[in-house]
Design a protein around this motif. Structure first.
Motif, PDB file in Angstrom:
ATOM      1  N   UNK A   1       9.098  21.228  29.339  1.00  0.00           N
ATOM      2  CA  UNK A   1       8.178  20.151  29.613  1.00  0.00           C
ATOM      3  C   UNK A   1       8.830  18.847  29.164  1.00  0.00           C
ATOM      4  N   UNK A   2       8.666  17.826  29.946  1.00  0.00           N
ATOM      5  CA  UNK A   2       9.208  16.516  29.615  1.00  0.00           C
ATOM      6  C   UNK A   2       8.039  15.563  29.363  1.00  0.00           C
ATOM      7  N   UNK A   3       8.190  14.762  28.349  1.00  0.00           N
ATOM      8  CA  UNK A   3       7.156  13.787  28.008  1.00  0.00           C
ATOM      9  C   UNK A   3       7.822  12.433  27.844  1.00  0.00           C
ATOM     10  N   UNK A   4       7.325  11.457  28.550  1.00  0.00           N
ATOM     11  CA  UNK A   4       7.883  10.112  28.468  1.00  0.00           C
ATOM     12  C   UNK A   4       6.900   9.217  27.731  1.00  0.00           C
ATOM     13  N   UNK A   5       7.411   8.523  26.724  1.00  0.00           N
ATOM     14  CA  UNK A   5       6.582   7.631  25.921  1.00  0.00           C
ATOM     15  C   UNK A   5       7.188   6.241  25.904  1.00  0.00           C
ATOM     16  N   UNK A   6       6.323   5.231  25.823  1.00  0.00           N
ATOM     17  CA  UNK A   6       6.862   3.888  25.643  1.00  0.00           C
ATOM     18  C   UNK A   6       7.373   3.767  24.202  1.00  0.00           C
TER      19      UNK A   6
END
Length: 98
Positions: A1-6
């Motif tokens: 799973x990939x999670x992109x955060x600022x």
């Protein structure tokens, strides 16, 4: 799973991971399950609480003898009271340093 955060969210996640002594994945799992992420207590927390318990036990023994005999060992009481004050100051210093 990939999670992109600022950047701000990533910084917050890293901070929570660091202060809770948990991985970022564990922090996210806790949040998903509705748990709050808590800071770890200071390293000497357990030693400080053990000292307070020891002092409290000794104070209770002095009080028990005083209630039974009508006589209190004031010197022992004064020493324990001084130890208690010192322990409390140590805890306050540890908390203030955080």
């Amino acid at each position: 799973m990939h999670l992109y955060l600022d950047d701000e969210s990533r910084s917050r996640l890293e901070y929570l991971s660091r202060v809770s002594n948990s991985s970022m994945s564990e922090v996210l799992r806790q949040i998903i399950h509705g748990a709050s992420v808590k800071e770890m207590p200071p390293a000497d927390y357990h030693a400080m609480t053990a000292e307070l318990y020891r002092i409290g036990t000794n104070l209770n023994q002095i009080a028990r003898v005083a209630n039974t005999t009508g006589h209190a060992d004031t010197a022992a009481f004064e020493q324990l009271a001084a130890e208690l004050r010192a322990a409390i100051l140590g805890i306050q210093r540890a908390v203030d340093m955080r």
